[in-house]
Design an enzyme around this catalytic site. Structure first.
Site, PDB file in Angstrom:
ATOM      1  N   CYS A 285     -67.333   8.486  20.817  1.00 15.80           N
ATOM      2  CA  CYS A 285     -67.775   7.719  21.979  1.00 15.80           C
ATOM      3  C   CYS A 285     -66.830   6.526  22.078  1.00 15.80           C
ATOM      4  O   CYS A 285     -65.956   6.361  21.228  1.00 15.80           O
ATOM      5  CB  CYS A 285     -69.239   7.283  21.821  1.00 15.80           C
ATOM      6  SG  CYS A 285     -69.505   5.952  20.626  1.00 15.80           S
TER       7      CYS A 285
ATOM      8  N   HIS B  81     -68.244  10.181  16.008  1.00 17.98           N
ATOM      9  CA  HIS B  81     -69.513  10.862  15.748  1.00 17.98           C
ATOM     10  C   HIS B  81     -69.331  11.965  14.723  1.00 17.98           C
ATOM     11  O   HIS B  81     -70.189  12.165  13.867  1.00 17.98           O
ATOM     12  CB  HIS B  81     -70.081  11.457  17.044  1.00 17.98           C
ATOM     13  CG  HIS B  81     -70.702  10.442  17.930  1.00 17.98           C
ATOM     14  ND1 HIS B  81     -72.048  10.395  18.173  1.00 17.98           N
ATOM     15  CD2 HIS B  81     -70.157   9.409  18.625  1.00 17.98           C
ATOM     16  CE1 HIS B  81     -72.311   9.376  18.982  1.00 17.98           C
ATOM     17  NE2 HIS B  81     -71.183   8.771  19.273  1.00 17.98           N
TER      18      HIS B  81
ATOM     19  N   THR C 147     -78.757   7.276   2.489  1.00 15.90           N
ATOM     20  CA  THR C 147     -77.590   8.031   2.963  1.00 15.90           C
ATOM     21  C   THR C 147     -76.588   7.104   3.630  1.00 15.90           C
ATOM     22  O   THR C 147     -75.389   7.172   3.378  1.00 15.90           O
ATOM     23  CB  THR C 147     -78.026   9.142   3.934  1.00 15.90           C
ATOM     24  OG1 THR C 147     -78.787  10.112   3.210  1.00 15.90           O
ATOM     25  CG2 THR C 147     -76.830   9.828   4.570  1.00 15.90           C
TER      26      THR C 147
ATOM     27  N   TYR D  93     -70.926  11.633  -8.991  1.00 18.54           N
ATOM     28  CA  TYR D  93     -72.155  11.445  -8.227  1.00 18.54           C
ATOM     29  C   TYR D  93     -72.988  10.323  -8.840  1.00 18.54           C
ATOM     30  O   TYR D  93     -73.545   9.484  -8.136  1.00 18.54           O
ATOM     31  CB  TYR D  93     -72.967  12.746  -8.193  1.00 18.54           C
ATOM     32  CG  TYR D  93     -72.327  13.846  -7.388  1.00 18.54           C
ATOM     33  CD1 TYR D  93     -72.572  13.972  -6.024  1.00 18.54           C
ATOM     34  CD2 TYR D  93     -71.488  14.768  -7.998  1.00 18.54           C
ATOM     35  CE1 TYR D  93     -71.982  14.993  -5.286  1.00 18.54           C
ATOM     36  CE2 TYR D  93     -70.887  15.794  -7.268  1.00 18.54           C
ATOM     37  CZ  TYR D  93     -71.141  15.896  -5.914  1.00 18.54           C
ATOM     38  OH  TYR D  93     -70.545  16.905  -5.187  1.00 18.54           O
TER      39      TYR D  93
ATOM     40  N   ASN E  53     -78.988   2.643  -7.120  1.00 18.98           N
ATOM     41  CA  ASN E  53     -80.037   3.587  -7.481  1.00 18.98           C
ATOM     42  C   ASN E  53     -79.459   4.614  -8.458  1.00 18.98           C
ATOM     43  O   ASN E  53     -79.126   5.728  -8.076  1.00 18.98           O
ATOM     44  CB  ASN E  53     -80.596   4.274  -6.240  1.00 18.98           C
ATOM     45  CG  ASN E  53     -81.905   4.988  -6.518  1.00 18.98           C
ATOM     46  OD1 ASN E  53     -82.251   5.244  -7.667  1.00 18.98           O
ATOM     47  ND2 ASN E  53     -82.624   5.319  -5.467  1.00 18.98           N
TER      48      ASN E  53
ATOM     49  N   ARG F 155     -78.859  13.318  -7.038  1.00 16.86           N
ATOM     50  CA  ARG F 155     -79.121  14.385  -6.066  1.00 16.86           C
ATOM     51  C   ARG F 155     -79.104  13.852  -4.641  1.00 16.86           C
ATOM     52  O   ARG F 155     -78.648  14.527  -3.726  1.00 16.86           O
ATOM     53  CB  ARG F 155     -80.464  15.056  -6.361  1.00 16.86           C
ATOM     54  CG  ARG F 155     -80.406  15.928  -7.580  1.00 16.86           C
ATOM     55  CD  ARG F 155     -81.664  16.739  -7.735  1.00 16.86           C
ATOM     56  NE  ARG F 155     -81.565  17.583  -8.901  1.00 16.86           N
ATOM     57  CZ  ARG F 155     -82.237  18.698  -9.059  1.00 16.86           C
ATOM     58  NH1 ARG F 155     -83.052  19.110  -8.116  1.00 16.86           N
ATOM     59  NH2 ARG F 155     -82.097  19.421 -10.139  1.00 16.86           N
TER      60      ARG F 155
ATOM     61  N   ASN G 224     -72.400  14.766   5.385  1.00 14.43           N
ATOM     62  CA  ASN G 224     -71.284  13.952   5.849  1.00 14.43           C
ATOM     63  C   ASN G 224     -70.728  14.469   7.176  1.00 14.43           C
ATOM     64  O   ASN G 224     -70.226  15.584   7.238  1.00 14.43           O
ATOM     65  CB  ASN G 224     -70.187  13.958   4.776  1.00 14.43           C
ATOM     66  CG  ASN G 224     -68.936  13.229   5.201  1.00 14.43           C
ATOM     67  OD1 ASN G 224     -68.914  12.507   6.186  1.00 14.43           O
ATOM     68  ND2 ASN G 224     -67.870  13.422   4.448  1.00 14.43           N
TER      69      ASN G 224
ATOM     70  N   CYS H 217     -65.879  12.602   1.010  1.00 17.12           N
ATOM     71  CA  CYS H 217     -66.795  13.245   0.073  1.00 17.12           C
ATOM     72  C   CYS H 217     -66.059  14.164  -0.901  1.00 17.12           C
ATOM     73  O   CYS H 217     -66.584  14.477  -1.962  1.00 17.12           O
ATOM     74  CB  CYS H 217     -67.891  14.002   0.818  1.00 17.12           C
ATOM     75  SG  CYS H 217     -67.318  15.282   1.915  1.00 17.12           S
ATOM     76  N   HIS H 218     -64.828  14.569  -0.567  1.00 21.38           N
ATOM     77  CA  HIS H 218     -64.049  15.390  -1.501  1.00 21.38           C
ATOM     78  C   HIS H 218     -63.701  14.627  -2.772  1.00 21.38           C
ATOM     79  O   HIS H 218     -63.390  15.233  -3.794  1.00 21.38           O
ATOM     80  CB  HIS H 218     -62.777  15.921  -0.831  1.00 21.38           C
ATOM     81  CG  HIS H 218     -61.850  14.847  -0.361  1.00 21.38           C
ATOM     82  ND1 HIS H 218     -62.029  14.188   0.845  1.00 21.38           N
ATOM     83  CD2 HIS H 218     -60.743  14.306  -0.932  1.00 21.38           C
ATOM     84  CE1 HIS H 218     -61.057  13.289   0.994  1.00 21.38           C
ATOM     85  NE2 HIS H 218     -60.277  13.336  -0.066  1.00 21.38           N
TER      86      HIS H 218
ATOM     87  N   GLU I  29     -53.871  13.959  -2.731  1.00 21.45           N
ATOM     88  CA  GLU I  29     -54.071  12.541  -3.045  1.00 21.45           C
ATOM     89  C   GLU I  29     -53.597  12.201  -4.461  1.00 21.45           C
ATOM     90  O   GLU I  29     -53.628  11.028  -4.841  1.00 21.45           O
ATOM     91  CB  GLU I  29     -55.541  12.171  -2.881  1.00 21.45           C
ATOM     92  CG  GLU I  29     -56.025  12.303  -1.438  1.00 21.45           C
ATOM     93  CD  GLU I  29     -57.448  11.799  -1.243  1.00 21.45           C
ATOM     94  OE1 GLU I  29     -58.021  11.210  -2.184  1.00 21.45           O
ATOM     95  OE2 GLU I  29     -57.985  11.997  -0.144  1.00 21.45           O
TER      96      GLU I  29
END
Length: 196
Positions: free
Chosen positions: A34, A39, A113, A132, A141, A146, A155, A163-164, A192
């Site tokens: 947008c 998005h 999230t 993780y 936290n 999980r 994602n 996230c990779h 990377e």
């Protein structure tokens, strides 16, 4: 590119969205933006480990867009293309182009999230990875491994929200795109310099 009839309707408080198809070394990416932010950014749904054929010779460029504009209204999309060029350019130090903004409408403000999505790109730059568990700790936290995995599976912004770079404790890479695109995760981490 899918027809307009098959395009998902995306409602945004910040204005209409536009959809772009972009060529990259890891295949065509679909970008939805947008005027205020991105998005979604992701590969075709039919791409998987069997048909993934990366090619550094493929330039990053816009192949098509659903609605024509002057390149200014959808400034975040143009910023994303510049960022992708920087990301895949092996001749310069990645990170010289700032991340394009994500639209505020893509995550629930104050949710775990959302916190994961904000923390990951800020604290885990190009060339680094994180477990993780460690990412859960950074999001205040430590027992939410999980929940971090769930946030990664939801994602909407491939590469922008990296996230990779999230791997299992002990060094196993873990799955990518629910296990269907693990070879892409390996390629990105090699690109990377995280693995050889």
């Amino acid at each position: 590119m899918p027809s307009r009839k098959s395009q998902p309707k995306i409602s945004c408080l910040y204005g209409p969205t536009n959809t772009y198809m972009i060529s990259t070394p890891v295949g065509e990416l679909q970008l939805v933006s947008c005027p205020k932010g991105l998005h979604s950014l992701g590969q075709h749904s039919d791409l998987n480990d069997e048909n993934f054929r990366p090619d550094y010779s493929v330039p990053v460029e816009i192949l098509s867009q659903l609605y024509q504009d002057n390149g200014y209204v959808y400034k975040p999309a143009m910023q994303c293309v510049d960022w992708l060029k920087d990301y895949f350019n092996k001749s310069s130090e990645p990170g010289t182009v700032p991340l394009p903004p994500a639209c505020l409408s893509i995550s629930k403000k104050g949710s775990f999230t959302s916190k994961v999505w904000q923390t990951l790109p800020k604290l885990v730059p190009f060339g680094q990875s994180i477990s993780y568990g460690r990412l859960a700790e950074l999001c205040d936290n430590p027992k939410a491994c999980r929940a971090v995995g769930h946030a990664m599976s939801e994602n909407p912004l491939m590469l922008i929200m990296p996230c990779h770079r999230v791997i299992q404790t002990g060094g196993n890479l873990g799955n990518y795109h629910k296990g269907t695109r693990n070879s892409i995760k390996v390629w990105l981490l090699k690109h990377e310099g995280n693995i050889h």
